[in-house]
Design an enzyme around this catalytic site. Structure first.
Site, PDB file in Angstrom:
ATOM      1  N   LYS A   1     -12.999  -1.834   6.701  1.00 32.31           N
ATOM      2  CA  LYS A   1     -12.385  -2.750   7.667  1.00 32.31           C
ATOM      3  C   LYS A   1     -13.013  -2.521   9.042  1.00 32.31           C
ATOM      4  CE  LYS A   1      -8.662  -2.241   4.559  1.00 32.31           C
ATOM      5  NZ  LYS A   1      -8.877  -3.347   3.666  1.00 32.31           N
TER       6      LYS A   1
ATOM      7  N   TRP B   1       0.834  -1.214   0.000  1.00 35.21           N
ATOM      8  CA  TRP B   1       0.000   0.000   0.000  1.00 35.21           C
ATOM      9  C   TRP B   1       0.858   1.248   0.000  1.00 35.21           C
ATOM     10  CZ3 TRP B   1      -4.337  -0.604  -2.097  1.00 35.21           C
ATOM     11  CH2 TRP B   1      -5.013  -1.809  -1.975  1.00 35.21           C
TER      12      TRP B   1
ATOM     13  N   ASP C   1      -1.965   6.624   6.275  1.00 29.04           N
ATOM     14  CA  ASP C   1      -3.024   5.786   5.689  1.00 29.04           C
ATOM     15  C   ASP C   1      -3.381   4.726   6.732  1.00 29.04           C
ATOM     16  OD1 ASP C   1      -4.589   3.917   4.451  1.00 29.04           O
ATOM     17  OD2 ASP C   1      -3.183   3.465   2.834  1.00 29.04           O
TER      18      ASP C   1
HETATM   19  N1  PMP Z   1      -4.457   1.387   2.022  1.00 30.72           N
HETATM   20  C1  PMP Z   1      -4.526   0.262   2.759  1.00 30.72           C
HETATM   21  C2  PMP Z   1      -3.606   0.121   3.923  1.00 30.72           C
HETATM   22  C3  PMP Z   1      -5.455  -0.724   2.435  1.00 30.72           C
HETATM   23  O1  PMP Z   1      -5.530  -1.833   3.168  1.00 30.72           O
HETATM   24  C4  PMP Z   1      -6.311  -0.537   1.330  1.00 30.72           C
HETATM   25  C5  PMP Z   1      -7.359  -1.552   0.931  1.00 30.72           C
HETATM   26  N2  PMP Z   1      -7.227  -2.808   1.353  1.00 30.72           N
HETATM   27  C6  PMP Z   1      -6.171   0.629   0.585  1.00 30.72           C
HETATM   28  C7  PMP Z   1      -5.251   1.581   0.961  1.00 30.72           C
HETATM   29  C8  PMP Z   1      -7.043   0.877  -0.618  1.00 30.72           C
HETATM   30  O2  PMP Z   1      -8.292   1.166  -0.154  1.00 30.72           O
HETATM   31  P1  PMP Z   1      -9.549   1.392  -1.100  1.00 30.72           P
HETATM   32  O3  PMP Z   1      -9.876   0.052  -1.678  1.00 30.72           O
HETATM   33  O4  PMP Z   1     -10.577   1.916  -0.143  1.00 30.72           O
HETATM   34  O5  PMP Z   1      -9.162   2.381  -2.137  1.00 30.72           O
END
Ligand code: PMP
Length: 359
Positions: free
Chosen positions: A195, A102, A171
């Site tokens: 989550k 991420w 994030d």
């Molecule tokens: N950052 C993290 C740490 C994540 O776990 C996720 C999704 N699993 C995201 C960003 C992306 O999130 P989204 O699908 O809401 O764009």
């Protein structure tokens, strides 16, 4: 009806009492004769729910008044662009820590807008560690530092907050509400909801108000945090049903005793699963001890030929979504707030029994 134990990384388990309230409210919200989904976002009912959600969240996280709470859309991924578009101002660079998949995505998006200085990367240890801040190389004049406190895929988590003298952008998609934090340590916190907050479709951004005012002229209104704040998160039609569920989840967390109580249970849950993995030579978790995640626990089987059987049999035993992320393989159990200790006990019992039969 049989509800099963859901270890999905996201969209994840929701608290059962929340789903029951939503079921009971579905056709007629509080005697209005309408489903909440059918109401105007500007109606007093929906505005009241959003205000209540914000108030409860402020209480849970201890969010000071000088921070705006924004309920947006587009997922955490949209914030990968919104962060530089709102924060760069006249600066040409930003610092990013690279601790997993991420972080990498946030970095790739940041590079569209500025020079990204990667302060540290754990890529050569396959993202199984968090590099100590004493080993970081900070940039010259970065607009902010971005990091990912919990990497959902690798299962690594920071146990500390970086200190760099520039606004810290976190994030928190897969760690928010799992334990108390000090909001004052951060310039911006953002998280996809799916989550620990509620269903997919809602994105939370918490931003210190003094960071408003630097948005790029080309920043779309929909990504501009100040526009969202000035319009109480209703610049356009917000995801009303997701907000309603998030409001119920926040109240549920409060009923559980708030974030300290959540942390106690979450630590116990994680400790049980890590202990079961560590005591066995049949299972292994690759993450350095001090960097292990409370929420996302990847583990591999010593014999990967057994992966398929493990997944088939765990599913038959009512333990769902244990398949590891496609980039890592093996298994992953996500132990978010709504995953009960009973669910973790059932997983551990299954793992031990599977080992006895197959070791
Ligand atoms: N950052 C993290 C740490 C994540 O776990 C996720 C999704 N699993 C995201 C960003 C992306 O999130 P989204 O699908 O809401 O764009």
């Amino acid at each position: 009806m049989t509800r099963r134990y859901n270890f999905c990384a996201g969209p994840a388990s929701l608290p059962e009492p929340v789903l029951e309230i939503a079921r009971d409210d579905m056709l007629d919200w509080h005697g209005t004769g309408l489903s909440l989904m059918e109401m105007s976002h500007r109606s007093p009912e929906v505005v009241g729910i959003v205000e209540h959600a914000e108030q409860t969240l402020r209480e849970l996280l201890g969010i000071p008044d000088e921070y705006a709470v924004l309920f947006l859309q587009g997922g955490a991924s949209t914030q990968f662009s919104a962060v530089p578009l709102n924060l760069l101002g006249d600066k040409g660079s930003a610092d990013y820590a690279n601790t997993g998949q991420w972080s990498k995505k946030a970095i790739a998006e940041g590079q569209r807008y500025c020079d990204v200085n990667v302060v540290a990367s754990s890529q050569d240890t396959n993202f199984c560690t968090i590099p100590a801040q004493s080993d970081w190389t900070l940039g010259d004049d970065p607009a902010y530092l971005h990091y990912t406190p919990n990497e959902t895929i690798g299962g690594v988590e920071f146990s500390w907050v970086p200190q760099t003298g520039v606004p810290i952008v976190a994030d928190m998609s897969s760690t928010i509400l799992s334990r108390p934090i000090r909001v004052e340590d951060f310039g911006v916190i953002y998280a996809g909801a799916q989550k620990n907050i509620g269903p997919a479709g809602l994105t939370l951004v918490i931003v210190r108000r003094d960071l408003f005012g630097s948005a790029h002229t080309l920043c779309p209104a929909m990504l501009n945090w100040q526009v969202a704040a000035d319009n109480d998160s209703m610049y356009n039609t917000p995801p009303t049903f997701a907000l309603y569920l998030a409001d119920l989840v926040f109240s549920w967390v409060k009923d559980q005793g708030g974030l300290s109580a959540m942390e106690t249970v979450n630590r116990r849950k994680a400790q049980k699963l890590y202990a079961a993995i560590d005591i066995s030579s049949f299972y292994a978790n690759p993450v350095e001890l001090s960097s292990r995640s409370l929420m996302n626990i990847p583990f591999i089987l010593a014999d990967s030929n057994l992966d398929k059987l493990f997944l088939q049999e765990s599913e038959a035993a009512g333990l769902l979504n244990l398949k590891g992320h496609r980039s890592v393989g093996g298994m992953r159990a996500s132990l978010y707030n709504a995953v009960s200790e009973v669910a973790v006990d059932a997983l551990v019992a299954f793992m031990q029994e599977f080992e006895q039969r197959n070791a």
